[in-house]
Write a protein that holds these residues in place. Structure first.
Motif, short mmCIF file in Angstrom:
data_model
loop_
_atom_site.label_atom_id
_atom_site.label_comp_id
_atom_site.label_asym_id
_atom_site.label_seq_id
_atom_site.Cartn_x
_atom_site.Cartn_y
_atom_site.Cartn_z
N SER A 28 126.60 85.88 -16.82
CA SER A 28 127.77 85.64 -17.67
C SER A 28 127.62 86.29 -19.04
O SER A 28 128.46 86.05 -19.93
CB SER A 28 127.99 84.13 -17.84
N GLN A 29 126.61 87.10 -19.25
CA GLN A 29 126.41 87.74 -20.54
C GLN A 29 127.57 88.69 -20.88
O GLN A 29 128.19 89.28 -20.00
CB GLN A 29 125.10 88.52 -20.55
N SER A 30 127.82 88.83 -22.17
CA SER A 30 128.89 89.73 -22.62
C SER A 30 128.56 91.19 -22.34
O SER A 30 129.47 92.03 -22.27
CB SER A 30 129.14 89.54 -24.12
N TRP A 31 127.29 91.51 -22.20
CA TRP A 31 126.88 92.88 -21.85
C TRP A 31 126.86 92.98 -20.32
O TRP A 31 125.97 92.44 -19.67
CB TRP A 31 125.50 93.19 -22.41
N PRO A 32 127.84 93.65 -19.73
CA PRO A 32 127.95 93.64 -18.26
C PRO A 32 127.01 94.62 -17.56
O PRO A 32 126.81 94.51 -16.35
CB PRO A 32 129.41 94.03 -18.02
N HIS A 98 124.36 82.77 -25.28
CA HIS A 98 125.50 83.68 -25.15
C HIS A 98 125.31 84.89 -26.07
O HIS A 98 124.96 84.74 -27.24
CB HIS A 98 126.80 82.96 -25.50
N GLY A 99 125.52 86.07 -25.51
CA GLY A 99 125.43 87.29 -26.30
C GLY A 99 124.03 87.81 -26.53
O GLY A 99 123.85 88.81 -27.24
N GLU A 102 123.47 91.60 -25.39
CA GLU A 102 124.18 92.57 -26.25
C GLU A 102 123.52 92.67 -27.62
O GLU A 102 123.40 93.77 -28.18
CB GLU A 102 125.65 92.19 -26.39
#
Length: 304
Positions: A28-32, A98-99, A102
């Motif tokens: 679920s990380q913002s960096w896909p 989270h994040g 990234e």
């Protein structure tokens, strides 16, 4: 060009009650642009079913389950399968913030000479409730993303100030340093950080944000193998810094007394530990430790 693939390696063994949260914190990380490689040690507690289901839903997850020689061996195996240029290492009972990925990517972009970076961490309990901050130390000058760090490796004498799941490093680093030490079962990460600090001075960065949450529960190494943590910590400090300090043993003694270990049992353990750590300590430091333990915890045979 600015979207590097990040490889996350995850060793696992009988962590069915925690691993799904760990997997989700990666996927679920913002960096896909990442891949998740799970090296499971042959779990029979339902872990493999979870991995099969999650990998069917998200092809970024690859996994294998087979017997191994311990967590360091599992990580070494996973590292041979990475395809990314940056690597993160998350245990199957921990979680990324989270994040986190990234932030690590952007940090390496801003500081291309960095070989490794680490961030702040938090402890959580088996239910996911926050217990407090991991005792992370920033670099001595308070360096963050705005300044080059100057790590002080002597601070390791007081304990491991790097929260393992907050670490990211370049994929070339394991090829330069070699494998994790599979003879260690509690301090293999600590030993690796000591190697990194020796090999790449001035190329280690610090992120001031919370990057990961490390789970403390009854089965984790940090809690279940306290004597081994202390002894292996002293062993690797002697290997890489010439000697270790006696507070590792004193901390263990304090912890054992707090949980009600009898003095008879403790005295036997202490004599064995003193003999074990003697080669890893300066002679005066060892004698000082022996005196402290004798006066505080063991009867003096000469006074009887």
């Amino acid at each position: 060009m600015n979207r590097p693939l990040v490889s996350i390696v995850m060793p696992s063994y009988h962590q069915a009650r925690f691993i799904e949260a760990a997997l989700d914190s990666v996927l679920s990380q913002s960096w896909p642009h990442l891949e998740l490689i799970v090296q499971d040690g042959g779990s029979t507690d339902g872990t493999q079913a979870i991995l099969a289901r999650k990998s069917a839903d998200d092809p970024r997850l690859r996994w294998q389950s087979a017997p191994d020689k311990g967590p360091a061996d599992a990580i070494n195996q996973a590292l041979t399968k990475v395809r990314g240029t940056l690597i993160g290492w998350l245990n199957s009972d921990d979680c990324y913030a989270h994040g986190a990925v990234e932030r690590a990517v952007r940090a390496f972009e801003a500081h291309p000479h960095w070989m490794l970076c680490y961030g702040e961490g938090e402890h959580m309990d088996a239910g996911g409730q926050t217990l407090g901050r991991y005792p992370t130390l920033p670099t001595p000058l308070g360096a963050s993303m705005g300044a080059d760090p100057v790590p002080d490796k002597s601070a390791f004498q007081k304990g491991c100030f790097i929260c393992q799941p907050t670490v990211f490093f370049k994929a070339v680093m394991p090829r330069l340093l070699g494998n994790l030490d599979t003879t260690l079962f509690a301090a293999f990460d600590f030993e690796y950080w000591l190697r990194v600090f020796n090999a790449f001075p001035g190329r280690i960065g610090y992120l001031p944000q919370v990057q990961a949450r490390s789970r403390l529960h009854d089965d984790c190494i940090t809690r279940s193998q306290r004597q081994r943590v202390a002894l292996e910590g002293m062993q690797v400090l002697a290997r890489h810094q010439g000697s270790a300090q006696g507070h590792w043993v004193l901390t263990y003694v304090s912890e054992q007394r707090q949980v009600g270990v009898s003095e008879t049992v403790l005295q036997t353990e202490l004599q064995t530990m003193l003999n074990t750590v003697k080669p890893w300590m300066a002679a005066t430091e060892w004698r000082h430790l022996q005196d402290r333990l004798t006066h505080k915890h063991m009867p003096d045979p000469g006074s009887r």
